[in-house]
Design an enzyme around this catalytic site. Structure first.
Site, PDB file in Angstrom:
ATOM      1  N   ASP A  86      57.690  12.858  19.840  1.00  0.00           N
ATOM      2  CA  ASP A  86      57.976  14.692  19.935  1.00  0.00           C
ATOM      3  C   ASP A  86      59.397  14.709  18.462  1.00  0.00           C
ATOM      4  O   ASP A  86      60.175  14.324  19.574  1.00  0.00           O
ATOM      5  CB  ASP A  86      57.879  15.505  21.016  1.00  0.00           C
ATOM      6  CG  ASP A  86      58.265  16.658  21.094  1.00  0.00           C
ATOM      7  OD1 ASP A  86      57.952  17.634  20.297  1.00  0.00           O
ATOM      8  OD2 ASP A  86      58.694  18.006  22.070  1.00  0.00           O
ATOM      9  N   GLY A  87      59.241  15.241  17.830  1.00  0.00           N
ATOM     10  CA  GLY A  87      60.823  15.681  17.048  1.00  0.00           C
ATOM     11  C   GLY A  87      60.613  14.532  15.591  1.00  0.00           C
ATOM     12  O   GLY A  87      60.824  13.542  15.811  1.00  0.00           O
ATOM     13  N   HIS A  89      55.784  21.930  26.986  1.00  0.00           N
ATOM     14  CA  HIS A  89      57.203  21.608  26.598  1.00  0.00           C
ATOM     15  C   HIS A  89      58.292  22.108  27.174  1.00  0.00           C
ATOM     16  O   HIS A  89      58.830  22.283  26.605  1.00  0.00           O
ATOM     17  CB  HIS A  89      57.400  20.482  25.768  1.00  0.00           C
ATOM     18  CG  HIS A  89      58.680  20.296  25.636  1.00  0.00           C
ATOM     19  ND1 HIS A  89      59.197  19.162  24.529  1.00  0.00           N
ATOM     20  CD2 HIS A  89      59.248  19.261  26.910  1.00  0.00           C
ATOM     21  CE1 HIS A  89      59.925  18.396  24.620  1.00  0.00           C
ATOM     22  NE2 HIS A  89      60.053  17.752  25.823  1.00  0.00           N
ATOM     23  N   HIS A 110      51.867  22.684  21.250  1.00  0.00           N
ATOM     24  CA  HIS A 110      52.938  21.917  21.413  1.00  0.00           C
ATOM     25  C   HIS A 110      53.949  23.035  22.322  1.00  0.00           C
ATOM     26  O   HIS A 110      53.505  24.202  20.919  1.00  0.00           O
ATOM     27  CB  HIS A 110      53.618  20.768  21.269  1.00  0.00           C
ATOM     28  CG  HIS A 110      54.592  20.447  21.588  1.00  0.00           C
ATOM     29  ND1 HIS A 110      54.525  19.648  22.630  1.00  0.00           N
ATOM     30  CD2 HIS A 110      55.689  21.323  21.872  1.00  0.00           C
ATOM     31  CE1 HIS A 110      55.749  19.270  23.089  1.00  0.00           C
ATOM     32  NE2 HIS A 110      57.015  19.935  22.217  1.00  0.00           N
ATOM     33  N   ASP A 141      56.910  24.384  23.186  1.00  0.00           N
ATOM     34  CA  ASP A 141      58.580  24.731  23.266  1.00  0.00           C
ATOM     35  C   ASP A 141      59.574  25.883  24.131  1.00  0.00           C
ATOM     36  O   ASP A 141      59.834  26.573  23.411  1.00  0.00           O
ATOM     37  CB  ASP A 141      59.152  23.338  22.183  1.00  0.00           C
ATOM     38  CG  ASP A 141      59.186  22.592  21.812  1.00  0.00           C
ATOM     39  OD1 ASP A 141      59.010  21.695  22.683  1.00  0.00           O
ATOM     40  OD2 ASP A 141      59.233  22.792  20.943  1.00  0.00           O
ATOM     41  N   MET A 150      59.995  10.998  23.199  1.00  0.00           N
ATOM     42  CA  MET A 150      61.073  12.438  22.454  1.00  0.00           C
ATOM     43  C   MET A 150      61.724  11.244  21.269  1.00  0.00           C
ATOM     44  O   MET A 150      62.619  10.748  21.520  1.00  0.00           O
ATOM     45  CB  MET A 150      61.954  13.322  23.401  1.00  0.00           C
ATOM     46  CG  MET A 150      62.260  14.202  23.821  1.00  0.00           C
ATOM     47  SD  MET A 150      60.862  15.423  23.780  1.00  0.00           S
ATOM     48  CE  MET A 150      61.807  15.849  22.071  1.00  0.00           C
ATOM     49  N   MET A 176      61.596  22.713  28.607  1.00  0.00           N
ATOM     50  CA  MET A 176      63.286  21.856  28.814  1.00  0.00           C
ATOM     51  C   MET A 176      63.889  22.481  29.203  1.00  0.00           C
ATOM     52  O   MET A 176      65.029  23.650  28.761  1.00  0.00           O
ATOM     53  CB  MET A 176      63.682  22.266  26.883  1.00  0.00           C
ATOM     54  CG  MET A 176      63.158  20.735  26.005  1.00  0.00           C
ATOM     55  SD  MET A 176      62.819  20.637  24.830  1.00  0.00           S
ATOM     56  CE  MET A 176      61.478  21.842  23.905  1.00  0.00           C
ATOM     57  N   MET A 222      61.969  26.740  25.809  1.00  0.00           N
ATOM     58  CA  MET A 222      64.245  26.186  26.362  1.00  0.00           C
ATOM     59  C   MET A 222      65.157  26.670  26.840  1.00  0.00           C
ATOM     60  O   MET A 222      64.804  28.168  26.761  1.00  0.00           O
ATOM     61  CB  MET A 222      64.703  25.603  24.754  1.00  0.00           C
ATOM     62  CG  MET A 222      64.347  24.785  24.105  1.00  0.00           C
ATOM     63  SD  MET A 222      65.394  24.061  22.334  1.00  0.00           S
ATOM     64  CE  MET A 222      63.029  23.741  21.709  1.00  0.00           C
ATOM     65  N   SER A 272      53.282  21.822  16.900  1.00  0.00           N
ATOM     66  CA  SER A 272      54.720  23.108  17.989  1.00  0.00           C
ATOM     67  C   SER A 272      54.768  23.630  17.277  1.00  0.00           C
ATOM     68  O   SER A 272      55.455  24.022  16.346  1.00  0.00           O
ATOM     69  CB  SER A 272      55.751  21.521  18.380  1.00  0.00           C
ATOM     70  OG  SER A 272      56.591  22.934  18.416  1.00  0.00           O
TER      71      SER A 272
HETATM   72  C1  DX5 Z   1      62.924  20.076  19.789  1.00  0.00           C
HETATM   73  C2  DX5 Z   1      61.305  20.030  20.315  1.00  0.00           C
HETATM   74  C3  DX5 Z   1      60.273  19.183  19.674  1.00  0.00           C
HETATM   75  C4  DX5 Z   1      60.396  20.055  17.930  1.00  0.00           C
HETATM   76  C5  DX5 Z   1      60.207  19.957  17.334  1.00  0.00           C
HETATM   77  O1  DX5 Z   1      63.058  19.347  21.309  1.00  0.00           O
HETATM   78  O2  DX5 Z   1      60.549  19.611  21.542  1.00  0.00           O
HETATM   79  O3  DX5 Z   1      59.177  19.541  19.911  1.00  0.00           O
HETATM   80  O4  DX5 Z   1      59.645  21.765  18.075  1.00  0.00           O
HETATM   81  O5  DX5 Z   1      60.384  19.873  15.743  1.00  0.00           O
HETATM   82  P1  DX5 Z   1      59.887  19.170  14.864  1.00  0.00           P
HETATM   83  O6  DX5 Z   1      58.734  18.448  13.954  1.00  0.00           O
HETATM   84  O7  DX5 Z   1      60.756  19.932  13.671  1.00  0.00           O
HETATM   85  O8  DX5 Z   1      61.281  18.127  14.614  1.00  0.00           O
HETATM   86 ZN    ZN Z   2      58.904  19.879  22.258  1.00  0.00          ZN
END
Ligand code: DX5
Ligand code: ZN
Length: 224
Positions: free
Chosen positions: A176-177, A67, A34, A36, A138, A69, A38, A10
């Site tokens: 993820d996370g 992804h 990946h 992210d 998640m 969000m 937001m 990511s």
């Molecule tokens: C969180 C994201 C994840 C995040 C993961 O909202 O969707 O993809 O980038 O980060 P790490 O691996 O640091 O938890």
């Molecule tokens: Zn993500």
């Protein structure tokens, strides 16, 4: 059915001042990236949009998974398709009905996925499994990289894997996370086959070496 294991770094924790170098360092060990996205509404932060995806498209041929969000994925997916995103994953918690988004994403030629927050039960995603390519379970609450892995989610990954195998569905289960070498093992044991990781890869001094190590773990599972 043979499970395909994939590493999906990511870029949220990458060095955006040197994105091409950082992405290039992990690319040999990666199966997809990946991204992210937001929007400041669905989650508090604002992060990456199509402009960055467009730049990524120029520096890698690996699939780019966005992804989303965001509160209104149906308003965003076309922009991502236009700049070369390969798949869109949005939240089951976000639009009232994921089906119109699903159909739009397909029409745009992208793969489709649903993400479920830690408190959302697997059952909520079941009606859509036949129509998606990936279920993103998640393992933190969405919004930030660097959060601690939520172990309570492991039984949900197991339930998803059991159901998907029983039904013979061809769906990736991504986590993820908070995924690092230790928690990755737990996720793989529970049935995940795609590892998303930001901090454990791009947050390390040597991102390439970190990705290589995680990839080795996946290759070990693939040959087991
Ligand atoms: C969180 C994201 C994840 C995040 C993961 O909202 O969707 O993809 O980038 O980060 P790490 O691996 O640091 O938890
Ligand atoms: Zn993500």
């Amino acid at each position: 059915m043979t499970v395909r294991y994939k590493l999906a770094p990511s870029i949220l924790a990458a060095d955006f001042a040197h994105l091409a170098d950082h992405v290039g360092a992990v690319e040999p060990y990666s199966d997809q990236f990946h991204v992210d996205v937001m929007d400041g509404h669905f989650v508090p932060p604002i992060t990456i949009g199509p402009v960055v995806v467009k730049a990524l498209r120029r520096i890698t041929e690996l699939p780019l998974e966005c992804h989303l969000m965001v509160t209104e994925p149906e308003r965003q997916v076309e922009q991502f398709a236009e700049v070369g995103a390969d798949s869109a994953v949005w939240h089951l918690e976000s639009p009232p009905d994921p089906r119109p988004v699903l159909h739009l994403v397909r029409k745009l030629g992208m793969k489709a996925g649903l993400a479920i927050n830690p408190e959302t039960p697997f059952e909520a995603a079941r009606p859509y499994l036949e129509e998606i390519d990936v279920l993103n379970v998640m393992t933190v609450n969405p919004g930030w990289a660097g959060q601690a892995f939520l172990r309570d989610v492991l039984p949900k990954i197991r339930a998803a894997r059991d159901h998907i195998d029983r039904e013979g569905l061809e769906i990736d289960i991504s986590v993820d996370g908070g995924v690092n070498l230790e928690t990755a093992r737990e996720c793989l044991d529970a049935g995940a086959n795609v590892l998303g990781a930001a901090t454990a890869i791009f947050g390390q001094q040597d991102a390439g070496a970190a990705a290589a190590e995680m990839k080795r773990l996946l290759l070990g599972r693939a040959s087991a």
